[in-house]
Design an enzyme around this catalytic site. Sequence first.
Site, PDB file in Angstrom:
ATOM      1  CG  ASN A  31      -1.721   1.254   1.361  1.00 31.84           C
ATOM      2  OD1 ASN A  31      -1.858   2.007   0.388  1.00 31.84           O
ATOM      3  ND2 ASN A  31      -2.282   1.507   2.540  1.00 31.84           N
ATOM      4  CG  HIS A 117      -5.815   1.904   4.958  1.00 29.87           C
ATOM      5  ND1 HIS A 117      -5.374   2.883   5.821  1.00 29.87           N
ATOM      6  CD2 HIS A 117      -4.797   1.031   4.815  1.00 29.87           C
ATOM      7  CE1 HIS A 117      -4.126   2.601   6.172  1.00 29.87           C
ATOM      8  NE2 HIS A 117      -3.751   1.488   5.575  1.00 29.87           N
ATOM      9  CD  GLU A 119      -2.939   5.620   6.477  1.00 29.91           C
ATOM     10  OE1 GLU A 119      -2.929   5.703   5.236  1.00 29.91           O
ATOM     11  OE2 GLU A 119      -1.999   5.121   7.128  1.00 29.91           O
ATOM     12  CD  GLU A 186      -3.609  -2.508   7.233  1.00 31.95           C
ATOM     13  OE1 GLU A 186      -2.465  -2.721   6.817  1.00 31.95           O
ATOM     14  OE2 GLU A 186      -4.261  -1.488   6.930  1.00 31.95           O
ATOM     15  N   GLY A 192       2.222   2.454  10.533  1.00 32.04           N
ATOM     16  CA  GLY A 192       3.129   3.587  10.361  1.00 32.04           C
ATOM     17  C   GLY A 192       3.820   4.020  11.643  1.00 32.04           C
ATOM     18  CB  SER A 231       5.155  -1.477  11.807  1.00 36.98           C
ATOM     19  OG  SER A 231       4.683  -0.150  11.992  1.00 36.98           O
TER      20      SER A 231
HETATM   21  C1  PEP Z   1      -0.807   0.195   5.805  1.00 34.07           C
HETATM   22  O1  PEP Z   1      -0.891   1.331   5.431  1.00 34.07           O
HETATM   23  O2  PEP Z   1      -1.673  -0.612   5.439  1.00 34.07           O
HETATM   24  C2  PEP Z   1       0.311  -0.187   6.669  1.00 34.07           C
HETATM   25  C3  PEP Z   1       0.260  -1.353   7.244  1.00 34.07           C
HETATM   26  O3  PEP Z   1       1.332   0.714   6.824  1.00 34.07           O
HETATM   27  P1  PEP Z   1       2.771   0.435   7.542  1.00 34.07           P
HETATM   28  O4  PEP Z   1       3.294  -0.858   6.995  1.00 34.07           O
HETATM   29  O5  PEP Z   1       3.606   1.604   7.154  1.00 34.07           O
HETATM   30  O6  PEP Z   1       2.508   0.350   9.000  1.00 34.07           O
END
Ligand code: PEP
Length: 272
Positions: A31, A117, A119, A186, A192, A231
């Site tokens: 992503n 997601h 975000e 997630e 992040g 992450s």
């Molecule tokens: C994501 O945006 O789906 C995500 C898992 O980001 P990151 O790997 O940077 O934590």
Amino acid sequence: MVFIHHKHYSNKFLSSKKDKITLRRPFIAANWKMNKTIPETREFLKEFVLLAEDATDVDIAVAPPFTSLSAAAESVKGTNIKIAAQDIFYEEKGAFTGEISPAMILDCGCSHVIIGHSERRQYFNETDEVINKKVKAAKNNGVGVIFCIGESLAERESGKTFDVLKMEIEKGLENIGGDNIVVAYEPVWAIGTGRTAAPSQAQEAHAYIKDRLRVLYGNKADENRIIYGGSVTPENVDSLMACEDVDGALVGGASLNAESFARIIKFKKIKK
Ligand code: PEP
């Protein structure tokens, strides 16, 4: 930071390693969020396509911004790498300034879309109802869905993780069949932040999600892949992928570099 540990959740139906091997190929998706121009997309994929050539036992998807979708699809032509959009709108066409329909992403060469997601939920006020409409629209158009769910830190610390996951699954997937749906767990506190869920935390959540999917889809739920996001890095992917119910990963930051993402799709199978 102290986490309240949930009482251990064990999967009643006990999915076996054999199930994982026979029914579910690993699925690993990048992503990119709001990163990479068209030239940057082409440059990344030129390198990544070569690095990924020998990764034949994993499904790979890359989700660039809308503006780079066509260039990305062109760059991966003839390979096994799939292209995903990061969002869609649920209407087919009309007066919805700024929005992109399922047919439009198909037009750009996408086979998948990320929906729900955190975000989008957090910054763009996407509700479970809107997410449900988007999942329906994607499926009606034959687009594979990467359906994201996960609890915030406050929800985890107050012991509400399973309630949140249950609600997001029930509302987000209401009246929707399970085929062509990958669920991405997630935890918001891990996205992040550099703070990854411990493999045991990921496994526990995935086992719970699997049970909720079985309530909706019966034994067919064994075909749904449940991938972990938050992450994921080349350093931690092997131990996460060793978890029985972790079928892949959704990768943000570490997917922006071709070598790093290539190491992730080539995770090493750890024998337990
Ligand atoms: C994501 O945006 O789906 C995500 C898992 O980001 P990151 O790997 O940077 O934590």
